[in-house]
Write an enzyme that holds these catalytic residues in place. Sequence first.
Site, PDB file in Angstrom:
ATOM      1  N   LYS A 205       0.757  -1.310  -0.122  1.00  0.00           N
ATOM      2  CA  LYS A 205      -0.112  -0.054   0.059  1.00  0.00           C
ATOM      3  C   LYS A 205       0.734   1.258   0.093  1.00  0.00           C
ATOM      4  CE  LYS A 205      -1.206  -0.107   4.994  1.00  0.00           C
ATOM      5  NZ  LYS A 205      -1.043   1.493   5.365  1.00  0.00           N
ATOM      6  N   SER A 206       2.049   1.279   0.502  1.00  0.00           N
ATOM      7  CA  SER A 206       2.933   2.347   0.390  1.00  0.00           C
ATOM      8  C   SER A 206       3.182   2.689  -1.079  1.00  0.00           C
ATOM      9  CB  SER A 206       4.291   2.078   1.373  1.00  0.00           C
ATOM     10  OG  SER A 206       3.889   2.081   2.652  1.00  0.00           O
TER      11      SER A 206
ATOM     12  N   ARG B  59       1.526   5.883  -3.826  1.00  0.00           N
ATOM     13  CA  ARG B  59       2.335   6.640  -4.733  1.00  0.00           C
ATOM     14  C   ARG B  59       2.050   6.721  -6.126  1.00  0.00           C
ATOM     15  NH1 ARG B  59       4.419   5.818   0.374  1.00  0.00           N
ATOM     16  NH2 ARG B  59       5.897   7.320   1.369  1.00  0.00           N
TER      17      ARG B  59
ATOM     18  N   GLY C 279      -3.071   8.136   7.155  1.00  0.00           N
ATOM     19  CA  GLY C 279      -1.940   9.358   7.231  1.00  0.00           C
ATOM     20  C   GLY C 279      -1.272   9.291   5.948  1.00  0.00           C
TER      21      GLY C 279
ATOM     22  N   ARG D 277      -3.505  12.971  14.620  1.00  0.00           N
ATOM     23  CA  ARG D 277      -2.139  12.410  14.174  1.00  0.00           C
ATOM     24  C   ARG D 277      -1.459  14.008  13.713  1.00  0.00           C
ATOM     25  NH1 ARG D 277      -2.335   7.252  10.728  1.00  0.00           N
ATOM     26  NH2 ARG D 277       0.006   7.386  10.830  1.00  0.00           N
TER      27      ARG D 277
ATOM     28  N   GLN E 225       6.864   9.778   4.690  1.00  0.00           N
ATOM     29  CA  GLN E 225       5.615  10.653   4.113  1.00  0.00           C
ATOM     30  C   GLN E 225       6.008  12.133   3.989  1.00  0.00           C
ATOM     31  OE1 GLN E 225       2.898   9.644   7.286  1.00  0.00           O
ATOM     32  NE2 GLN E 225       2.508   7.487   6.386  1.00  0.00           N
TER      33      GLN E 225
ATOM     34  N   ASP F 208       7.063   0.043  10.859  1.00  0.00           N
ATOM     35  CA  ASP F 208       5.767  -0.631  11.022  1.00  0.00           C
ATOM     36  C   ASP F 208       5.751  -2.033  11.194  1.00  0.00           C
ATOM     37  OD1 ASP F 208       4.460   1.630   9.991  1.00  0.00           O
ATOM     38  OD2 ASP F 208       4.812   0.944   7.682  1.00  0.00           O
TER      39      ASP F 208
ATOM     40  N   LYS G  94       0.594   6.625  15.807  1.00  0.00           N
ATOM     41  CA  LYS G  94       0.294   5.563  14.599  1.00  0.00           C
ATOM     42  C   LYS G  94      -1.273   5.684  14.699  1.00  0.00           C
ATOM     43  CE  LYS G  94       4.135   4.858  12.456  1.00  0.00           C
ATOM     44  NZ  LYS G  94       4.273   5.205  11.201  1.00  0.00           N
TER      45      LYS G  94
ATOM     46  N   ARG H 228      -2.311  -3.446  12.316  1.00  0.00           N
ATOM     47  CA  ARG H 228      -1.093  -4.287  12.882  1.00  0.00           C
ATOM     48  C   ARG H 228      -1.081  -4.645  14.078  1.00  0.00           C
ATOM     49  NH1 ARG H 228       2.062  -3.150   8.224  1.00  0.00           N
ATOM     50  NH2 ARG H 228       1.892  -0.992   7.115  1.00  0.00           N
TER      51      ARG H 228
END
Length: 462
Positions: free
Chosen positions: A21-22, A26, A124, A152, A197, A342, A369, A414
């Site tokens: 997903k990261s 992008r 986030g 956050r 980020q 993570d 987080k 997580r």
Amino acid sequence: MRALIMPGGRLRGTTSVPGDKSIAHRWLILAATAEGRSSLLEVPNSLDVRSTASCLAFLMSKGRPALHAWATNDRRAPEGHRSTWNVRVEGETAVGSAEALEVEGKGRRGLIEPEGELDCGNSGTTMRLLMGVVATSGFRSVLTGDTSLRNRPMERVAVPLRTMGAAIETSDGHAPIVVVGARLHGAECAPVTASAQVKSAVLLAGVDADGTTAFSEPATTRDHTERALRALGAPIEIVAGRTEVRRFQHEGFSALVPGDPSSAAFLIAAAALTGSEITITGVGLNPTRTHFLEVMARMGVRTEQSVVREELGEPVGDIHVFPTEGLGSVRVAAAELPLVIDEVPVLAMLAVHAASDSWFLEAGELRVKESDRLEGLAAGIRDLGGHAAAEGDDLVVAGGGLDGGRGNAHDDHRMAMAFAVAGLAAHGAVEVDGIESAEVSFPGFMGTLASLGASIEPVEAA
């Protein structure tokens, strides 16, 4: 929703994990800001990625229908129904959609003012990266999210963007955030907190700003944005932790999203805790994302990586996990913490089954987080009959194993997966409250574990 995990047994077989997903965040942004058509395969169905797709749909005219349809088409298997816990739905649950997501972009100048607020949900990454995108637009945007996201910290992104000339207002450092797009200029950005980020937000603004934008990070973080920009032909230079970019408009592209190494970490830990041998295929093997394998190796977990191809600058391949016999303790220093931020929840679950104490130093970033993971991990381990404590910003995990019991994930994906994996090696049964939150990053997580041989059942509501 609760899950019941029974200890014992071995895992076996070959499996895969959802797309990273990261990377997906992008690449979706780059597809939406490209000139021309982009085609993305294996975009993960996770809720966070859907938030990015949904927000981008409101910023586009030509590409809106495809992004909106994808973001609102719920492909997830009904995890709450007993039958789906024991059958892995290939191509839908664990490995994303087999159909390509086609996005027609009109470049950065083709973005349009959204009609309402951009709801980033619980993501986030969505909020922070989009701040860098809309900061260079010619319109006003308001970014908001759910209760957790609105708590956050967002000034860490706003500050360097303001240095470039951006007009950004936060709500006492948090969302909702008002961004009035303007023509930005390059600047020197050197934050004190390492954050991929923040770096990505600045770089995404820098490729649409005048002059040169330079970003110096205090510690190495994931470099997905830099790799993608370089693969697309951007004028980007990276030397000793300092990245420079200049204005660049890319064309459409095609790519297949690699499997998420952070998701793979939970399956690797599950295999290690049960003395099992498994293979995970199609995983992203970017070195800035696989440091957790080095930490696991120090604990006695033996794996082998093999790169088989590259996707938009990202190495992709397989991870083979060999049987583990006994786990040792570990000390994760402050300097390496950002490289495993993570994976700390799952590393802590390995540590609790080790022979002696483990330390995760200066892990204060875990407090901001999706939940306060620092306190949550310590409390959850104690609830399951183990011993752990948050001492200042350090997490201390005593070895010796878990008795079993009931842990609360606090709606954190997580944490939910970490407690479930830990239960595979507990002395007694483990129940996990909030297991459905695993859908945020690993759709089909429970079904995937069950397909490998884990004994997992949903607990019917009273």
